[in-house]
Design an enzyme around this catalytic site. Structure first.
Site, PDB file in Angstrom:
ATOM      1  CE  LYS A  81     -55.500 -26.349  30.392  1.00  9.36           C
ATOM      2  NZ  LYS A  81     -55.837 -24.916  30.444  1.00  9.36           N
ATOM      3  CB  SER A 116     -57.380 -24.118  27.277  1.00  7.55           C
ATOM      4  OG  SER A 116     -56.742 -23.559  28.414  1.00  7.55           O
ATOM      5  CB  SER A 133     -58.222 -21.438  30.098  1.00  7.11           C
ATOM      6  OG  SER A 133     -57.990 -20.956  28.799  1.00  7.11           O
TER       7      SER A 133
END
Length: 467
Positions: free
Chosen positions: A80, A156, A180
């Site tokens: 990420k 996220s 997330s």
């Protein structure tokens, strides 16, 4: 060798060991898959074929010599784009970050994966600074759900979830400050684990403080256990890390759930309206645990809705992120992020401390709850994936993402381990997740229960049909 993209990390390592295929074969297949699905789902900020193939060649040489570097030598991993990784910029979904400069440091979890020989294939998308539970940003656009590209991937860590679901690598590193990891994993039909806070070292410290966790996003619980045995390695840069675990996560994975005391809370005591398809799929997963010998009863944790306290802490963290920015930079931000930062600017120190009090009380209540229950099982989300590019479902009446994710963020407040396991699909073919929550430090128990679901057929769904 397109079928290599269907294999788990455990299966890849086994294949390398037996000489059935090499890391170069696997990494080429994954890179090809990533390029194929990127136009449809937009899971990656960057795909890095040259670097990945260099790493794969080096790994292949080690396997030929019978000298693998570590537990995931040659396994493709994506990261990420909130976590530092040397050799390229970490843009955090923001146009305010300049890609130029020195990028020569790995986050702890990235460093541990590198030490174990992982092959880094690319950086996955995130909303700006990871502030919301869907993945779109001014910097990288909208990330879409592989099961229906008109729907959101969640966030996220939405790019990581979409990449794993679409076959663009079996492992990804995500972060979870309010759901997330679990939210996009549930929307995209994969496994996601938010470990106990401090179990996976984090550096730099998150502006969202001790709400933020790093965790694995994988095909199944066995891959997550493998990844946890790597990324939980110590790192002196994180002063809040927990001491090393006794033994490893894989060793206890097969112990099952017989005798575990499981509390099933379908709606947190009536606080949450859950869609019927979601409720039915989660109930089937709970019945699967009971069939394997778990003692299951319907029981709700005793806590009031903590959304105001969570938002005070979360939005304050967002305001801290942008505090140093000029007015011109702030104009480049996601409009929703500007809104929550403006809201946070009105909080006082006493407001913040009152939210901390709520958090401490919630932790006390959950500590007492786990004196009589080993696990809490809930839906991961009350809904399935909604339209891409929106923070909240159309017509829901919610103002912010916290309105539709009430099962996830309470357990960031309490720092407990929590995982999501895919347990079915709704009438539109969209994935449904069941959440398994353990007491603090009971990460192995959460993984055991998740693995038991996979082994018994109560976890996992068919992959999406993408080109």
């Amino acid at each position: 060798m397109s079928e290599l993209t269907d294999l788990t990390a455990v299966q890849l390592v086994d294949g390398y060991r037996k000489g059935e295929f090499s890391p170069v074969d696997a990494v080429r297949a994954v890179l090809r898959r990533a390029e194929e699905v990127q136009p449809a789902v937009n899971a990656f900020v960057r795909i890095e074929p040259e670097t990945a193939l260099e790493q794969a060649e080096a790994s292949a040489g080690r396997w030929l010599r019978g000298e693998p570097r570590g537990l995931v030598d040659g396994v493709p991993v994506s990261v990420k784009d909130l976590l530092l990784m040397r050799g390229g910029p970490t843009l955090r979904g923001s146009r305010t970050i300049r890609p130029q400069g020195v990028w020569d440091e790995d986050a702890p979890s990235v460093a541990r994966l590198r030490e174990h020989g992982a092959v880094f294939t690319g950086r996955t998308t995130t909303p700006e600074f990871g502030w919301k539970a869907v993945t779109d940003s001014p910097q990288s656009g909208i990330t879409r759900n592989p099961y229906d590209t008109s729907r959101t991937s969640g966030g996220s860590s939405g790019g990581s979830a979409a990449a794993v679901a679409a076959g663009a690598g079996p492992l990804s590193l995500g972060t979870d400050g309010g759901g997330s990891v679990r939210i996009p994993a549930a929307f995209c039909g994969i496994f996601g684990l938010k470990p106990t806070y401090g179990r996976v070292p984090l550096y730099p410290a998150s502006p969202f403080g001790t709400l933020a966790h790093v965790g694995p996003m994988t095909r199944d619980a066995a891959d997550a256990a493998l990844m946890m045995d790597v990324i939980t390695g110590p790192d002196a840069r994180d002063w809040s890390q927990l001491p090393p675990t006794a033994g490893d996560f894989r060793a206890r994975l097969g112990e099952g759930v017989r005798g575990l005391r499981v509390a099933y809370s379908p709606s947190l005591g009536g606080q949450v309206a859950v869609r019927p398809a979601v409720a039915a799929a989660v109930r089937r997963a709970v019945e699967c645990l009971a069939a394997q010998g778990a003692y299951v009863e319907e029981a709700d944790p005793d806590f009031p809705e903590p959304v105001d306290a969570f938002q005070t802490l979360w939005f304050s963290g967002a305001a801290r992120v942008v505090q140093h920015m000029s007015p011109a930079q702030r104009e480049l931000l996601d409009p929703g992020l500007r809104e929550v930062c403006a809201q946070a600017a009105r909080y006082s120190a006493l407001d913040y401390l009152a939210a901390v009090d709520v958090r401490m009380d919630l932790g006390r209540r959950m500590g007492r709850f786990h004196e009589t229950h080993d696990l809490l099982v809930t839906p991961t989300l009350p809904i399935t994936a909604f339209e891409a590019g929106a923070e909240v479902p159309k017509g829901s009446g919610h103002r912010r993402w916290t309105g539709w994710a009430p099962f996830t963020y309470p357990f960031n407040l309490t720092q407990q381990p929590a995982a999501t396991v895919p347990c079915g699909v709704d009438g539109d073919g969209l994935p449904i997740g069941v959440q398994i929550v353990g007491a603090r430090h009971a990460d192995t128990v959460v993984l055991r229960a998740a693995h038991a679901l996979y082994e018994a057929g109560g976890g996992g769904i068919a992959p999406p049909r993408l080109p």
